[in-house]
Each structure stands twice: as C-alpha cells, then as structure tokens.
Design an enzyme around this catalytic site. Sequence first.
Site, PDB file in Angstrom:
ATOM      1  N   CYS A 110      -8.155  -9.817   6.335  1.00 58.04           N
ATOM      2  CA  CYS A 110      -8.891  -8.554   6.317  1.00 58.04           C
ATOM      3  C   CYS A 110     -10.312  -8.796   5.830  1.00 58.04           C
ATOM      4  O   CYS A 110     -10.542  -9.623   4.944  1.00 58.04           O
ATOM      5  CB  CYS A 110      -8.203  -7.535   5.404  1.00 58.04           C
ATOM      6  SG  CYS A 110      -8.957  -5.901   5.516  1.00 58.04           S
ATOM      7  N   CYS A 127     -11.293  -5.308  -0.539  1.00 60.46           N
ATOM      8  CA  CYS A 127     -10.925  -4.497  -1.702  1.00 60.46           C
ATOM      9  C   CYS A 127     -10.547  -5.452  -2.835  1.00 60.46           C
ATOM     10  O   CYS A 127      -9.783  -6.389  -2.636  1.00 60.46           O
ATOM     11  CB  CYS A 127      -9.753  -3.573  -1.362  1.00 60.46           C
ATOM     12  SG  CYS A 127     -10.114  -2.483   0.019  1.00 60.46           S
ATOM     13  N   GLU A 138      -7.465  -3.928   8.533  1.00 62.45           N
ATOM     14  CA  GLU A 138      -7.941  -2.544   8.596  1.00 62.45           C
ATOM     15  C   GLU A 138      -7.786  -2.105  10.056  1.00 62.45           C
ATOM     16  O   GLU A 138      -8.565  -2.534  10.920  1.00 62.45           O
ATOM     17  CB  GLU A 138      -9.412  -2.491   8.133  1.00 62.45           C
ATOM     18  CG  GLU A 138     -10.180  -1.245   8.513  1.00 62.45           C
ATOM     19  CD  GLU A 138      -9.567   0.064   8.020  1.00 62.45           C
ATOM     20  OE1 GLU A 138      -9.448   0.261   6.812  1.00 62.45           O
ATOM     21  OE2 GLU A 138      -9.213   0.904   8.888  1.00 62.45           O
ATOM     22  N   CYS A 152      -6.786  -6.396  -3.880  1.00 62.03           N
ATOM     23  CA  CYS A 152      -5.863  -6.712  -2.788  1.00 62.03           C
ATOM     24  C   CYS A 152      -5.846  -8.207  -2.491  1.00 62.03           C
ATOM     25  O   CYS A 152      -6.895  -8.814  -2.295  1.00 62.03           O
ATOM     26  CB  CYS A 152      -6.280  -5.919  -1.550  1.00 62.03           C
ATOM     27  SG  CYS A 152      -5.372  -6.388  -0.081  1.00 62.03           S
ATOM     28  N   CYS A 155       6.335  -1.881   7.497  1.00 66.27           N
ATOM     29  CA  CYS A 155       4.894  -1.952   7.282  1.00 66.27           C
ATOM     30  C   CYS A 155       4.368  -3.104   8.125  1.00 66.27           C
ATOM     31  O   CYS A 155       4.808  -4.239   7.969  1.00 66.27           O
ATOM     32  CB  CYS A 155       4.638  -2.192   5.788  1.00 66.27           C
ATOM     33  SG  CYS A 155       2.899  -2.437   5.399  1.00 66.27           S
ATOM     34  N   ASN A 172       0.093  -3.569  -8.025  1.00 68.86           N
ATOM     35  CA  ASN A 172       1.045  -4.668  -7.902  1.00 68.86           C
ATOM     36  C   ASN A 172       0.289  -5.953  -8.213  1.00 68.86           C
ATOM     37  O   ASN A 172      -0.625  -6.314  -7.474  1.00 68.86           O
ATOM     38  CB  ASN A 172       1.626  -4.694  -6.485  1.00 68.86           C
ATOM     39  CG  ASN A 172       2.516  -3.483  -6.241  1.00 68.86           C
ATOM     40  OD1 ASN A 172       3.413  -3.206  -7.018  1.00 68.86           O
ATOM     41  ND2 ASN A 172       2.240  -2.737  -5.181  1.00 68.86           N
ATOM     42  N   GLU A 228       2.091 -10.825   8.037  1.00 69.25           N
ATOM     43  CA  GLU A 228       3.278 -10.397   7.328  1.00 69.25           C
ATOM     44  C   GLU A 228       3.668  -8.995   7.768  1.00 69.25           C
ATOM     45  O   GLU A 228       2.819  -8.152   8.036  1.00 69.25           O
ATOM     46  CB  GLU A 228       3.000 -10.384   5.838  1.00 69.25           C
ATOM     47  CG  GLU A 228       2.471 -11.719   5.405  1.00 69.25           C
ATOM     48  CD  GLU A 228       2.675 -11.994   3.943  1.00 69.25           C
ATOM     49  OE1 GLU A 228       2.643 -11.046   3.161  1.00 69.25           O
ATOM     50  OE2 GLU A 228       2.901 -13.166   3.631  1.00 69.25           O
ATOM     51  N   CYS A 245       2.515  -3.379  -1.859  1.00 62.87           N
ATOM     52  CA  CYS A 245       1.168  -3.041  -1.412  1.00 62.87           C
ATOM     53  C   CYS A 245       0.125  -3.956  -2.029  1.00 62.87           C
ATOM     54  O   CYS A 245       0.121  -4.166  -3.243  1.00 62.87           O
ATOM     55  CB  CYS A 245       0.829  -1.630  -1.868  1.00 62.87           C
ATOM     56  SG  CYS A 245       1.471  -0.424  -0.781  1.00 62.87           S
ATOM     57  N   SER A 251      -7.317   5.447   1.979  1.00 61.02           N
ATOM     58  CA  SER A 251      -7.161   4.650   0.773  1.00 61.02           C
ATOM     59  C   SER A 251      -8.337   4.989  -0.146  1.00 61.02           C
ATOM     60  O   SER A 251      -9.447   4.504   0.040  1.00 61.02           O
ATOM     61  CB  SER A 251      -7.182   3.179   1.225  1.00 61.02           C
ATOM     62  OG  SER A 251      -6.794   2.347   0.214  1.00 61.02           O
ATOM     63  N   LEU A 252      -8.093   5.846  -1.124  1.00 60.57           N
ATOM     64  CA  LEU A 252      -9.183   6.418  -1.923  1.00 60.57           C
ATOM     65  C   LEU A 252      -9.523   5.544  -3.142  1.00 60.57           C
ATOM     66  O   LEU A 252     -10.634   5.045  -3.276  1.00 60.57           O
ATOM     67  CB  LEU A 252      -8.796   7.837  -2.363  1.00 60.57           C
ATOM     68  CG  LEU A 252      -9.822   8.632  -3.135  1.00 60.57           C
ATOM     69  CD1 LEU A 252     -11.063   8.910  -2.298  1.00 60.57           C
ATOM     70  CD2 LEU A 252      -9.223   9.957  -3.649  1.00 60.57           C
ATOM     71  N   SER A 312      -3.232   3.798   7.620  1.00 57.12           N
ATOM     72  CA  SER A 312      -4.080   3.906   6.439  1.00 57.12           C
ATOM     73  C   SER A 312      -5.433   3.248   6.719  1.00 57.12           C
ATOM     74  O   SER A 312      -5.487   2.136   7.257  1.00 57.12           O
ATOM     75  CB  SER A 312      -3.384   3.196   5.281  1.00 57.12           C
ATOM     76  OG  SER A 312      -4.221   3.190   4.162  1.00 57.12           O
TER      77      SER A 312
HETATM   78  S1  SF4 Z   1      -6.388  -2.933   0.790  1.00 55.02           S
HETATM   79 FE1  SF4 Z   1      -6.235  -2.937   3.051  1.00 55.02          FE
HETATM   80  S2  SF4 Z   1      -8.387  -2.653   3.716  1.00 55.02           S
HETATM   81 FE2  SF4 Z   1      -8.493  -3.319   1.576  1.00 55.02          FE
HETATM   82  S3  SF4 Z   1      -8.691  -5.574   1.693  1.00 55.02           S
HETATM   83 FE3  SF4 Z   1      -6.481  -5.088   1.495  1.00 55.02          FE
HETATM   84  S4  SF4 Z   1      -5.719  -5.071   3.608  1.00 55.02           S
HETATM   85 FE4  SF4 Z   1      -7.972  -4.876   3.709  1.00 55.02          FE
END
Ligand code: SF4
Length: 370
Positions: free
Chosen positions: A133, A137, A185, A140, A126, A313, A96, A356, A237-238, A214
Amino acid sequence: MNPTNEFELLGRDRQELTDLAQKVGQPGYRGQQLFEGLYRQRVASPDQISNLPQEFRKTLEEQGFRIGLPRIEKKFISRDSTIRYLIAFADGQSVETVWMPEGDEGERGDGSEAGVQSGWDRATICLSSQVGCAVDCQFCMTALLGVKRNLSAGEMVGQIVAVLNDREVSPPRDRVNLVFMGMGEPFLNYDNFIKAVRLLVEGVGIPESRMTVSTAGIVPRIADFGREPVRPKLAVSLNASNDEIRTRLMPINKKWNLEKLMTAAREFPLRPRERLTFEYVLLDEVNDSQPHAREVVDLLRGIRSKVNLIALNPGPGIDFRTPAEQRVLEFQKVLVGAGIPTFIRRPRGRDIYAACGQLKRTTELVQFSA
Ligand code: SF4
C-alpha cells in the site's frame, strides 16, 4: 501496473467471455456457461466445466487459456478460528486474505446481521486490492511494504474463489460478508475494484449489501463511488479528530484534509437505512481521549453514520501503544451518548498477524499449517 494476462479467464465479465467464445467459433451462449463455471461452480480448470462441449474445452486448452486461480501459499490458523491466507499470483507476488467466521462485529448496526440463520452462521472475508500500500498510515504494518502493484479484478475475485473453495462454502446459500479492507487502498485501484465487485455480485453470488469498502479518504473517488449503480457500503478510515493528529497518522490528510473529507462524506448519497461507517483506530494517548471523542461527535454531526472503534493491533515496526480497555469504553460512551451507534471491533487473529493493520505477509510464525 498489474500484468494482465491475456490467457487468464478469471476476471472476465459475461460480455468478454461471450466475445471469446464467438472468436473461437462457438455460439455466444457458451460465454454464459463459461461465466457460470468460473464464478458459480468455481472450477480450477476449463476441463471441469462439464456442460461445455469437449471440442470447446480442447480449443481453450490448445490456445493456452487457463482459469488463473491464485494459489494458497500458506495458511495460518488462529486460536479464535480466524484464518490468514497468503495467496500467490502467477508473477510470484502475494497478498493476504483473512477468513473470519462470525465476523468481527464491524458489521453490527449496518443491517447486515439481519436474517442470520441457525447452524452455520456468517463469515466475513477481508480481501486485498493491491500488493502492499502507498498510503503510509503510521499505525499499519502493510504500509511498511510500500506499494508493489495493483491487483487485477481477476486477482481480487480469485482471492475469494480460493478461500470459498478451501472452506467449502457457497454463497448465496451460505452467508458471507466481504470487506475490502486488506492490503491496499481500493480507491487507488478503482476500475479493477469496481469490476471485481460486479463479478462477485453477478457471478459468485454475494450481494452488494454484504460488502463494505474502506477508504483512507481518496476524496474524488468517494464522489465517483456514490454514482456507481452497483456498490458496496462505504467505510471511511478516520482515525483522528482533527487535522493536526490526522496528518501525523495519515499523511494523505495533507492532500485531502478533514474539511474536504467530511464534505465528501456529507454529500455521499446513502441508500434508505444505510449508514456511513467511520473506522477509528485508537492509539494510546494519541487520539483516544474524551476531548478527542467530542471532536469526533462534532465532525460527524448531520451524517447518518456509525463508528467502529479498533484498539490498535500491535506489531513490529509500529511505534504506538494499545489503549487500556477502560479508555476504549470511555471513548465509546461519549459517542453513544451523542446518539452515534458505536461498536468496538473484536480483534480477530491477532496471534497470527491477521487483525486490522497487521497484514504484512508475515511468514515467520510458529503456529501454521500449510
Ligand atoms: S491502513 Fe489501509 S490505507 Fe492505510 S497504509 Fe494500511 S492498508 Fe494502506
């Protein structure tokens, strides 16, 4: 991991195109013309590069060379004009790429809004660096896919070329920002990512100062990235103010904890006026209290930084809630009070799963145009 196709031209740099021209009996400068055709004119077939001799174009075609432009499989248009593209590659895998006219405020405070012209203002694209990935996270949706494969440099540049062609936009005349914040990533696909950056700068004409990458915190790569002669700005990405919460939200924190990450951030060689961006996704009653904000202030002490806050989100399969606006504002107030420029990123295209953390190749939407 990615199938590099020996017949695809997109993704080759000037030298590789020069070598190719010479290999088929053409003078080396034809490589430069190919480079211009691929990245500046953004042609769809070698035949459209009109300043190449007919004979060279024919040779390329006969030998099976093609541009390798990815295909826009679907296009979802949000109420706020954000467009989420589903972009497919030769092997059937897709990623995407999101077009955000007017950006999402994430670029505020980093100098990239300087020089805005009237009329067509600015847009941010973006892009993705991997199919899926591996970082996992917990907030996500991309993580739910796992990682399928890396993208080649040509596939990263191809996303941008496809979107610019669709939007009929041409940098550097038109102002376009890029963020490597889509699926994947980038620092786990480092060499292809860096090659794509160079092609986008030298070929497509988007200055590195308008690009941001990022990372979830691949610590050894942060140091490598700091040594690159051509590099975008860096965002980390903290998402948490202490190791306990960060490990829960981002399992990668077990490998590189906050101490290691913040040491790498502190040592990162910033350019004059550059700030290191920290992205922080706020999850209701998990990491969004005022004591958490004070911990963030302590973490960032001594780093020339800015913070982008993103209220979660939401999406299917994600077990966290979006905080109330008041909590977001209070969190921001603590950071701003400590002298840290802190911006709240506007959610863009939430209704089409383009915001995001929502990129999951969702296709079951009512509102779309193909
Ligand atoms: S936030 Fe970024 S690094 Fe983390 S799982 Fe999603 S796409 Fe991967």
